[in-house]
Design a protein around this motif. Sequence first.
Motif, PDB file in Angstrom:
ATOM      1  N   ARG A   1      -3.417   9.827   0.269  1.00 45.01           N
ATOM      2  CA  ARG A   1      -2.576   8.947  -0.556  1.00 45.01           C
ATOM      3  C   ARG A   1      -1.728   9.763  -1.526  1.00 45.01           C
ATOM      4  O   ARG A   1      -0.515   9.543  -1.644  1.00 45.01           O
ATOM      5  CB  ARG A   1      -3.462   7.962  -1.313  1.00 45.01           C
ATOM      6  CG  ARG A   1      -2.701   6.989  -2.216  1.00 45.01           C
ATOM      7  CD  ARG A   1      -3.688   6.008  -2.845  1.00 45.01           C
ATOM      8  NE  ARG A   1      -3.022   4.991  -3.601  1.00 45.01           N
ATOM      9  CZ  ARG A   1      -2.839   5.041  -4.915  1.00 45.01           C
ATOM     10  NH1 ARG A   1      -3.262   6.105  -5.597  1.00 45.01           N
ATOM     11  NH2 ARG A   1      -2.237   4.062  -5.550  1.00 45.01           N
TER      12      ARG A   1
ATOM     13  N   LEU B   1       2.390   5.260   3.706  1.00 40.58           N
ATOM     14  CA  LEU B   1       1.725   4.860   2.472  1.00 40.58           C
ATOM     15  C   LEU B   1       1.475   3.354   2.440  1.00 40.58           C
ATOM     16  O   LEU B   1       0.430   2.912   1.952  1.00 40.58           O
ATOM     17  CB  LEU B   1       2.569   5.291   1.264  1.00 40.58           C
ATOM     18  CG  LEU B   1       1.931   5.138  -0.118  1.00 40.58           C
ATOM     19  CD1 LEU B   1       0.607   5.889  -0.205  1.00 40.58           C
ATOM     20  CD2 LEU B   1       2.896   5.640  -1.193  1.00 40.58           C
TER      21      LEU B   1
ATOM     22  N   GLU C   1      -2.347   2.004   2.043  1.00 42.78           N
ATOM     23  CA  GLU C   1      -2.761   1.099   0.972  1.00 42.78           C
ATOM     24  C   GLU C   1      -3.364  -0.184   1.543  1.00 42.78           C
ATOM     25  O   GLU C   1      -4.354  -0.706   1.009  1.00 42.78           O
ATOM     26  CB  GLU C   1      -1.575   0.765   0.062  1.00 42.78           C
ATOM     27  CG  GLU C   1      -0.953   1.957  -0.650  1.00 42.78           C
ATOM     28  CD  GLU C   1      -1.831   2.558  -1.731  1.00 42.78           C
ATOM     29  OE1 GLU C   1      -3.060   2.345  -1.725  1.00 42.78           O
ATOM     30  OE2 GLU C   1      -1.287   3.254  -2.599  1.00 42.78           O
TER      31      GLU C   1
END
Length: 266
Positions: A96, A112, A116
């Motif tokens: 991340r 990303l 997430e």
Amino acid sequence: MAVTFNIPLQAGYNRFSVMNNYYELLGVERGASAGEIKKAFREKAKRLHPDIAGKTAEGQMRKLLTAYKTLSNGERRYEYDRAYSRFVQAAGFNYRVWLQEQGDDPASQAKLVFFELLHLEDDEAIAIWRRNGGINFPLEKYLDRDDWLDCCFILAEELDKRQHCYEAFRLLTLVLSEERRQPYFRLFTPEIERLIREIVRLRLRPQVDDETWVQCMETLLGLNFPVRDTNIWLRSLAQGLYALGDRAGAEQLMRASKKQHTKNTK
């Protein structure tokens, strides 16, 4: 075609495990039985109850529910395990942070978003997706096909939960169109179809204008739903055309719907 990176294992990165996955959130092993998952959920849910933890625990409770609903359903658990192990588990560092450090690079931003979502940071994933253009962000350009399909489905679910039904509809129909072309979800496909039906039947119409509604119905008619659904889409399309002033087109569609209905009831 997906963009890939040669990611350096730089010094100073923490182990990836600092980010929670669904199993870690529930406190169970990856091979946990359905009974173990249910028991772990109940124990954690009690501790997060508003009467005990207060309103500040609402966000954590929402994540716990998402993890439980996924891992307690065999097909959904399989899809999550497959996506997680393929996209995340291979990284031996804080992926991340590394993605964030790539700045506005669209490939890193796409990865990303998916990262997430897989870690239940849904609001952050949606925010990143929106900053990069939302429905116009070409995730398929930067993610492998399997990752792209998983990402779009999870993202659509989260958007729908937040009443962003049109964006959810667009993503789901994109996924289903690709699934029709080349199967990936297979046994999970009925779940995609079910969610599309639910959105259209219960939530979509008040959020879109007549022209957009017509476009949505035209999209559905091209997705090879069963005849019963097709008749519903035809009537809904006719209603949209009528609202736009195209009475002749609406009447033609209603006749086609009635004809198809009669044909399939003989």
